[in-house]
Write an enzyme that holds these catalytic residues in place. Structure first.
Site, PDB file in Angstrom:
ATOM      1  N   GLY B  65     -41.873   4.378  30.067  1.00  0.00           N
ATOM      2  CA  GLY B  65     -42.062   4.326  31.509  1.00  0.00           C
ATOM      3  C   GLY B  65     -40.802   4.114  32.330  1.00  0.00           C
ATOM      4  O   GLY B  65     -39.704   4.460  31.913  1.00  0.00           O
ATOM      5  N   SER B  66     -41.003   3.542  33.490  1.00  0.00           N
ATOM      6  CA  SER B  66     -39.976   3.478  34.522  1.00  0.00           C
ATOM      7  C   SER B  66     -38.695   2.808  34.062  1.00  0.00           C
ATOM      8  O   SER B  66     -38.709   1.803  33.352  1.00  0.00           O
ATOM      9  CB  SER B  66     -40.513   2.720  35.727  1.00  0.00           C
ATOM     10  N   SER B  67     -37.579   3.377  34.523  1.00  0.00           N
ATOM     11  CA  SER B  67     -36.267   2.834  34.190  1.00  0.00           C
ATOM     12  C   SER B  67     -36.005   1.500  34.898  1.00  0.00           C
ATOM     13  O   SER B  67     -35.016   0.839  34.616  1.00  0.00           O
ATOM     14  CB  SER B  67     -35.182   3.848  34.539  1.00  0.00           C
ATOM     15  N   SER B  68     -36.880   1.088  35.816  1.00  0.00           N
ATOM     16  CA  SER B  68     -36.742  -0.239  36.436  1.00  0.00           C
ATOM     17  C   SER B  68     -37.143  -1.347  35.476  1.00  0.00           C
ATOM     18  O   SER B  68     -37.017  -2.531  35.808  1.00  0.00           O
ATOM     19  CB  SER B  68     -37.609  -0.348  37.688  1.00  0.00           C
TER      20      SER B  68
END
Lengths: 414, 143
Positions: B65-68
């Site tokens: 999922g998200s790179s955050s």
């Protein structure tokens, strides 16, 4: 340490480009070792996802670089922040969060980043080109740059993106290398549901399946309609990168590294072929909604990733007619907002009951007025994350379904 | 493979941790999937939604999922709600960075190692694991 350094890397580590360069390169070396990258290459540009406030660590990291006198060395765009700096009155969270979120955004500007504040930097003047080696963060931006443009980046995240921007260097591994861009899974669409006139929902369904079933492998999609738009591929990539860790897909006949299936496969055989029927796609789209047709809505939210000018060109005529009876948000970039103002569309949209949100997005921060009910969206990514982030029920539908539902205040789908 | 001093692993982020095992049934995106203020899994699509990761030895085949996710993991480690350590089966840049930055900025330790596929069944079956990750390699011991 296993990564091989060249003179440029050693100069950075030696402080030739200041203390911030030394700190950033030091972190990059440890990162390169952790991912097994053999060396570094020059990055042509960077996209930073670190201006969304995730807590004290977000500010501590950037303020550290500011205090060290840091300055980016390549053109560097910024992803969304926590607040709409142009419409600060839209923020409904706490004052502390607003202050910290805004400071985080401005601190990035102090490092020389361009205040684009968009998750669609590929639809600004900073769009990279085919074959560019870049250091991009934000999962949808990454997958778009790799897939639709053919620029080359790995899934860089917060911190490392800024380290690449400060140093102008990027580890040379993974998707920077041609051989790793080969598709290993073929996704064959046997038939699209004939009732879907719009390629949008089909692309979201395919993207969701790819995310769930391909993990981080590279799929080659066969059978998307020729009418598929750039914004449909944007939606596909965004949901694929939410439901899985897809960083690159090929759409045969549509994306630059896949003129043919054989080109996408680089002449080799796939390890798996996934066949999707019309029913598979219908089931996937149904699964994106947590509420049935007819459910009362509190809002519609569009523009995740940020709405492009081309998407507004489709939305504006749909809004002619009765006003929405629920809140109607569209997330976009401040760059597109300028275009909307210049065309007189911003006023038209506001008169039609639309709240334009820039610099941020309704699913990452406290913007939406009423969360006590179901929200409808045409974004697979919004549908994926909003229930967890915001605690709302969600209904997924096409752009036309969203507009129609906003007028009845209930979920209606064709 | 299992030796006298445990299972050999690759150090992604150095450190030492000993904790009760939490086997992630599916990869989790920390961003949108983990509440850094409570350590709770909040991804409603995840089979372990509602469970708490704080202080556990997280066994996760891969990231997602998200790179955050790096920021959320780093913030959880800073706030003391994060896992004690993370054992991966495949390298993951997002997880690695989050733990690295927490170490760099705060000196907070959350070792991250990559285990060998052959050892995975034994590791996931263990109740407690000790991870010792040094610059020249890591060892994982049961117990």
């Amino acid at each position: 340490m296993t990564v091989t350094l060249d003179d440029a890397d050693r100069a950075l580590l030696g402080g030739a480009h200041g203390e911030a360069g030394r700190f950033a390169m030091g972190l990059l070396v440890r990162f390169a070792d952790a991912v097994g990258a053999p060396s570094f290459i020059d990055a042509r540009c960077s996209h930073i996802d670190g201006c969304l406030y995730h807590g004290q660590v977000s500010l501590d990291f950037v303020e550290h670089l500011v205090q060290l006198g840091g300055r980016v060395r390549v053109p560097t765009t910024l992803n969304v922040g926590s607040v709409d700096l142009i419409h600060p009155e839209l923020f409904r969270g706490g004052a502390d969060l607003q202050t910290a979120g805004a400071r985080l955004m401005v601190a990035h500007e102090e490092l020389g980043c361009v205040p684009t504040y968009t998750c669609a930097p590929y639809q600004t003047m900073f769009r990279p080109q085919l074959g560019w080696q870049i250091a991009w963060a934000e999962s949808n931006a990454i997958v778009f740059a790799n897939s639709v443009i053919g620029a080359r980046t790995n899934r860089y995240g917060d911190f490392v993106d800024l380290c690449c921007a400060i140093t102008g260097r990027v580890p040379n591994y993974g998707l920077h290398l041609t051989e790793n861009r080969r598709a290993t899974v073929v996704v064959e669409i046997e038939a699209l549901p004939p009732e879907w006139e719009d390629a949008g929902p089909a692309c979201v369904a395919v993207g969701h399946v790819i995310g769930r079933r391909c993990g981080d492998r590279v799929p080659a999609i066969v059978g998307l309609p020729a009418s598929t738009r750039e914004d449909d591929l944007k939606a596909l990539g965004a949901v694929a990168a939410s439901a899985g860790s897809v960083a690159l897909f090929h759409a045969v006949g549509l994306t630059p590294e896949a003129p043919t299936l054989d080109a996408a496969l680089q002449g080799e055989a796939p390890e798996e072929t996934i066949r999707l029927t019309a029913d598979d796609l219908r089931d996937t789209v149904r699964g994106l909604s947590t509420v049935p047709d007819g459910t009362a809505l509190v809002a519609v939210s569009l523009g995740t990733p940020h709405f492009s000018l081309a998407e507004f060109e489709r939305l504006v005529p749909l809004l002619e007619g009765p006003r929405p009876v629920v809140d109607f948000y569209v997330n976009t970039s401040r760059g597109v907002l300028e275009d909307l103002e210049a065309r007189g569309w911003a006023a038209t949209l506001r008169e039609a009951g639309v709240t334009l949100v820039v610099d941020t997005c309704t699913y990452v921060t406290a913007i939406m007025r009423d969360l006590d009910g179901a929200v409808m969206t045409n974004s697979g990514k919004w549908a994926y994350y909003a229930p967890g982030n915001l605690g709302v029920a969600v209904a997924f539908g096409s752009l036309a379904d969203c507009v129609a539902s906003s007028r009845t205040g209930r979920v209606v789908r064709r | 493979m299992s030796a006298g001093n445990g299972f050999a692993a690759v150090t992604l982020v150095p450190g030492r941790a000993e904790a009760e095992v939490f086997v992630m049934a599916e990869p989790l995106s920390f961003w949108g999937g983990l509440d850094a203020t409570t350590g709770e899994i909040i991804d409603r699509w995840h089979p372990q939604s509602g469970e708490i990761l704080t202080g556990r030895m997280l066994l996760m085949e891969s990231g997602r999922g998200s790179s955050s996710g790096s920021s959320v993991l780093a913030e959880a480690i800073r706030a003391g709600t994060g896992p004690a350590g993370i054992v991966l089966l495949t390298r993951d840049a997002i997880v690695t960075l989050g733990a690295l930055v927490a170490a760099e900025l705060y000196g907070a330790s959350c070792p991250v190692v990559m285990a060998a596929a052959a050892d995975w069944p034994a590791l996931t079956a263990a109740g407690r694991l000790t991870v010792e990750a040094g610059p020249n390699g890591a060892a994982i011991r049961i117990g």
